[in-house]
Design an enzyme around this catalytic site. Sequence first.
Site, short mmCIF file in Angstrom:
data_model
loop_
_atom_site.label_atom_id
_atom_site.label_comp_id
_atom_site.label_asym_id
_atom_site.label_seq_id
_atom_site.Cartn_x
_atom_site.Cartn_y
_atom_site.Cartn_z
N TRP A 134 74.67 87.11 83.13
CA TRP A 134 75.75 88.04 83.45
C TRP A 134 75.11 89.34 83.91
CZ3 TRP A 134 78.24 91.71 79.55
CH2 TRP A 134 79.39 92.31 80.09
N ASP A 183 75.19 85.52 72.82
CA ASP A 183 76.41 86.04 73.42
C ASP A 183 77.42 84.89 73.43
OD1 ASP A 183 78.40 87.17 74.90
OD2 ASP A 183 77.12 87.88 76.54
N ALA A 240 80.91 84.53 74.40
CA ALA A 240 82.07 85.17 75.05
C ALA A 240 83.15 84.17 75.41
CB ALA A 240 81.60 85.93 76.29
N LYS A 286 88.46 86.44 76.18
CA LYS A 286 88.87 85.25 76.94
C LYS A 286 89.71 84.32 76.09
CE LYS A 286 85.47 87.11 79.27
NZ LYS A 286 85.30 87.68 80.57
C1 LMR Z 1 82.79 88.52 84.15
O1 LMR Z 1 81.66 88.07 83.95
O2 LMR Z 1 83.35 88.45 85.25
C2 LMR Z 1 83.55 89.15 83.02
O3 LMR Z 1 82.82 89.12 81.84
C3 LMR Z 1 84.10 90.48 83.38
C4 LMR Z 1 83.07 91.55 83.41
O4 LMR Z 1 83.25 92.52 82.68
O5 LMR Z 1 82.10 91.47 84.17
#
Ligand code: LMR
Length: 400
Positions: free
Chosen positions: A127, A208, A210, A243
């Site tokens: 990410w 993590d 999420a 989520k």
């Molecule tokens: C994403 O990866 O799109 C989400 O977790 C939103 C973000 O805050 O980047």
Amino acid sequence: MFEALPEPKADAILSLMAAFRADTRTDKLDLGAGIYKDSQAKTPVMRAIKTAEKKLADTQDTKAYVSPTGSVPFCHAMIEQVFGRDADTSRIRAAQSVGGSGALRVLAELMKQGRPEANMWVSDPSWPNHVPLLKASGYQLYRYAYYDAASGQVNLDGMLASLSKAKEGDIVVLHGCCHNPTGADLTTDNWTRVIDLLEQKNLFPLVDLAYQGFGDGLEEDAAAVRMMASRLPEMVVAASCSKNLGLYRERVGAAMLVAQNDAEATRALGLLGGVIRANYSMPPDHGANATEIVLSDAALNADWRQELEAMRTRMIALRQSFSDAMRKRSNSDRFDYIAQQKGMFSRLPLNTQQLDTLREQHGIYIVGDGRINVAGLPEQGMDALADALCSVMADTTAAA
Ligand code: LMR
């Protein structure tokens, strides 16, 4: 003061969201930010949350502060959800956090107090916000190999080879399930081998979590965390309710830690409370309070699980029909991996020029690394989407 500041760096995901909002075309398609969407392209407030919020509005009789570590019943409910009913909770603690991101940030600061000399290892890719978010705690970040784009699978050998270069005591950031951005997850056997290495080298996992409930199911998606908690002396987990409870803007999550024993867990939680106090003093309450109501009420809990399961199975069906459409239009099996991957994301092999063409000529918004949000795929427009993607890929191949 301000004249001395540099230009801010654009965030790839947030700037794409802004560009999509500003686009006035009615047939535009958002495959960008990781936000669940239903068949009407809406991000719903989940039924159980709506009911809990009404109950909260009727019964809440104070807005007085809670505490830096938040509501104790919320934290207990999150510990049970992540670690399971049978976990040894004497060595586990949690603090309510400002989403999963807030949990990552405060956990990283806590670890910096405990292991200031360690380095932190993040998957390549990961990410994008992991990097600034975790660096802000002062850690030096390194990358470990993770993804084999040719097969759409985890590059386990590469991952183990990279992590074997980590020094004893380093911190490894792992995606508990539904890897963002690739959708390529470790199998149970893969996890066993990764945990063997963590154990041998005394590496510390920061997990993590999420997307619990978006991959193989709510319990199944916690399996890796539970395996680590049962085998390793210590770990931390950043869990998000954005989520799986659809609470994105409410910012609800939990910063969780597993220590070697009860006394160390209590001390670490006390210090984590201090880190939170020094950052933002206390977490917001509303979303966590609604979550607590949902998780503790049998009927609401069952209804929430049912709605979450419908979201998960819808994404699996979308993966299959998108991969079928791509197989048909590309006349190849090179996109079959999309149906096998997990959670909300997969990556398409698109370069910047192709992504620009998709956005400008077709109104299709995809993040700069080719990541698509599977929940945004159009149930009724799969063939048209596959046409646009294949035409753009073919054009650039011809031009190259
Ligand atoms: C994403 O990866 O799109 C989400 O977790 C939103 C973000 O805050 O980047």
